[in-house]
Design a protein around this motif. Structure first.
Motif, mmCIF file in Angstrom:
data_model
loop_
_atom_site.group_PDB
_atom_site.id
_atom_site.type_symbol
_atom_site.label_atom_id
_atom_site.label_comp_id
_atom_site.label_asym_id
_atom_site.label_seq_id
_atom_site.Cartn_x
_atom_site.Cartn_y
_atom_site.Cartn_z
ATOM 1 N N ASN A 11 0.835 -1.201 0.000
ATOM 2 C CA ASN A 11 0.000 0.000 0.000
ATOM 3 C C ASN A 11 0.869 1.250 0.000
ATOM 4 O O ASN A 11 2.031 1.226 0.411
ATOM 5 C CB ASN A 11 -0.957 -0.006 1.197
ATOM 6 C CG ASN A 11 -0.219 0.017 2.513
ATOM 7 O OD1 ASN A 11 0.332 1.029 2.915
ATOM 8 N ND2 ASN A 11 -0.197 -1.128 3.197
ATOM 9 N N ALA A 12 0.292 2.328 -0.474
ATOM 10 C CA ALA A 12 1.026 3.589 -0.631
ATOM 11 C C ALA A 12 1.489 4.156 0.704
ATOM 12 O O ALA A 12 2.579 4.728 0.797
ATOM 13 C CB ALA A 12 0.149 4.606 -1.361
ATOM 14 N N GLU A 13 0.680 3.995 1.727
ATOM 15 C CA GLU A 13 1.016 4.563 3.035
ATOM 16 C C GLU A 13 2.328 3.998 3.569
ATOM 17 O O GLU A 13 3.181 4.732 4.077
ATOM 18 C CB GLU A 13 -0.125 4.259 4.010
ATOM 19 C CG GLU A 13 -0.216 5.204 5.150
ATOM 20 C CD GLU A 13 -1.495 4.987 5.935
ATOM 21 O OE1 GLU A 13 -1.372 4.810 7.157
ATOM 22 O OE2 GLU A 13 -2.574 4.983 5.336
ATOM 23 N N PHE A 56 2.800 5.184 -5.516
ATOM 24 C CA PHE A 56 2.769 3.724 -5.413
ATOM 25 C C PHE A 56 1.837 3.172 -6.474
ATOM 26 O O PHE A 56 0.689 3.599 -6.590
ATOM 27 C CB PHE A 56 2.284 3.301 -4.027
ATOM 28 C CG PHE A 56 2.041 1.827 -3.901
ATOM 29 C CD1 PHE A 56 3.090 0.926 -3.974
ATOM 30 C CD2 PHE A 56 0.763 1.329 -3.705
ATOM 31 C CE1 PHE A 56 2.875 -0.439 -3.848
ATOM 32 C CE2 PHE A 56 0.535 -0.027 -3.575
ATOM 33 C CZ PHE A 56 1.593 -0.915 -3.650
ATOM 34 N N HIS A 57 2.327 2.207 -7.257
ATOM 35 C CA HIS A 57 1.527 1.533 -8.274
ATOM 36 C C HIS A 57 1.311 0.088 -7.832
ATOM 37 O O HIS A 57 2.268 -0.681 -7.729
ATOM 38 C CB HIS A 57 2.219 1.574 -9.631
ATOM 39 C CG HIS A 57 2.339 2.963 -10.178
ATOM 40 N ND1 HIS A 57 3.081 3.244 -11.292
ATOM 41 C CD2 HIS A 57 1.804 4.147 -9.774
ATOM 42 C CE1 HIS A 57 3.007 4.544 -11.556
ATOM 43 N NE2 HIS A 57 2.247 5.111 -10.633
ATOM 44 N N ASN A 58 0.079 -0.245 -7.587
ATOM 45 C CA ASN A 58 -0.259 -1.560 -7.045
ATOM 46 C C ASN A 58 -0.489 -2.560 -8.172
ATOM 47 O O ASN A 58 -1.594 -3.056 -8.383
ATOM 48 C CB ASN A 58 -1.500 -1.440 -6.152
ATOM 49 C CG ASN A 58 -1.626 -2.613 -5.218
ATOM 50 O OD1 ASN A 58 -0.728 -3.443 -5.124
ATOM 51 N ND2 ASN A 58 -2.739 -2.680 -4.527
ATOM 52 N N HIS A 72 1.626 -8.264 -10.280
ATOM 53 C CA HIS A 72 2.794 -9.126 -10.087
ATOM 54 C C HIS A 72 4.003 -8.400 -9.523
ATOM 55 O O HIS A 72 4.932 -9.047 -9.062
ATOM 56 C CB HIS A 72 3.157 -9.827 -11.397
ATOM 57 C CG HIS A 72 3.510 -8.888 -12.508
ATOM 58 N ND1 HIS A 72 2.568 -8.094 -13.128
ATOM 59 C CD2 HIS A 72 4.689 -8.614 -13.099
ATOM 60 C CE1 HIS A 72 3.165 -7.371 -14.057
ATOM 61 N NE2 HIS A 72 4.446 -7.667 -14.063
ATOM 62 N N HIS A 73 4.021 -7.067 -9.546
ATOM 63 C CA HIS A 73 5.167 -6.347 -8.987
ATOM 64 C C HIS A 73 4.754 -4.957 -8.466
ATOM 65 O O HIS A 73 4.959 -3.954 -9.122
ATOM 66 C CB HIS A 73 6.310 -6.223 -10.010
ATOM 67 C CG HIS A 73 6.005 -5.307 -11.148
ATOM 68 N ND1 HIS A 73 5.357 -5.723 -12.278
ATOM 69 C CD2 HIS A 73 6.249 -3.991 -11.333
ATOM 70 C CE1 HIS A 73 5.212 -4.697 -13.097
ATOM 71 N NE2 HIS A 73 5.745 -3.640 -12.558
ATOM 72 N N PRO A 74 4.170 -4.913 -7.286
ATOM 73 C CA PRO A 74 3.869 -3.601 -6.699
ATOM 74 C C PRO A 74 5.168 -2.805 -6.577
ATOM 75 O O PRO A 74 6.206 -3.355 -6.235
ATOM 76 C CB PRO A 74 3.282 -3.925 -5.329
ATOM 77 C CG PRO A 74 3.413 -5.387 -5.139
ATOM 78 C CD PRO A 74 3.899 -6.008 -6.391
#
Length: 170
Positions: free
Chosen positions: A70-72, A102-104, A107-109
């Motif tokens: 997650n971005a946080e 952040f890009h969720n 396969h690869h956050p």
């Protein structure tokens, strides 16, 4: 025309799966600093110095297991390491302007970082040694709990070897 109006900052802020913490885009920066995407994109477009981009990516399973899904969590990590990042890039902390998103991805956050110096005196630079140090800083922070277990296991083995050696000497 579109290429002259859009920046990499626009891309990382608005692309699909960019997690939005607040507002209409996915950018974050220092705590309490509001981000106007249009104004910041214009600043970058007109910036004459170096603008650095970094991507830190994890496998999905690692991101889930370690809580970096997650971005946080990513934002907090970058904020805690921003002085080290500035140092390695040769930018004074007072001059550093930075953004993250952040890009969720399935396969690869991953996280995108952009930063530059607002000063004419320190436009920034990075060398291989600095890149390696930053990899180490991010890696040890992200995998801290896993590394602690490894270090604890090594300590147990070392203590047992020392005890066995002491017994043999006696």
């Amino acid at each position: 025309e579109m290429l002259s109006e859009k920046t990499y900052l626009d891309y990382i802020a608005t692309r699909p799966r960019a997690e939005r913490l607040e507002g209409a885009h996915g950018l974050f920066t220092d705590e309490g600093v509001p981000i106007n995407l249009e104004e910041e994109a214009e600043r970058i477009r007109n910036h004459n110095g170096n603008v650095f981009t970094v991507i830190v990516s994890l496998k999905r399973v690692d991101a889930e297991n370690l809580g970096f899904n997650n971005a946080e969590r990513w934002r907090d990590l970058v904020r805690s390491k921003i002085s080290i990042i500035a140092q390695e890039y040769g930018i004074s902390l007072e001059s550093l302007k930075w953004f993250g998103a952040f890009h969720n991805e399935s396969h690869h956050p991953h996280i995108h970082l952009m930063f530059y110096s607002q000063s004419q005196n320190d436009s920034g630079y990075i060398n291989k040694k600095g890149i390696d140090r930053l990899r180490h800083v991010f890696g040890t922070s992200i995998f801290r709990d896993e590394l602690k277990q490894i270090y604890d296991d090594q300590t147990k083995v070392r203590n047992q070897l020392n005890a066995d050696a002491a017994d043999e000497i006696e």
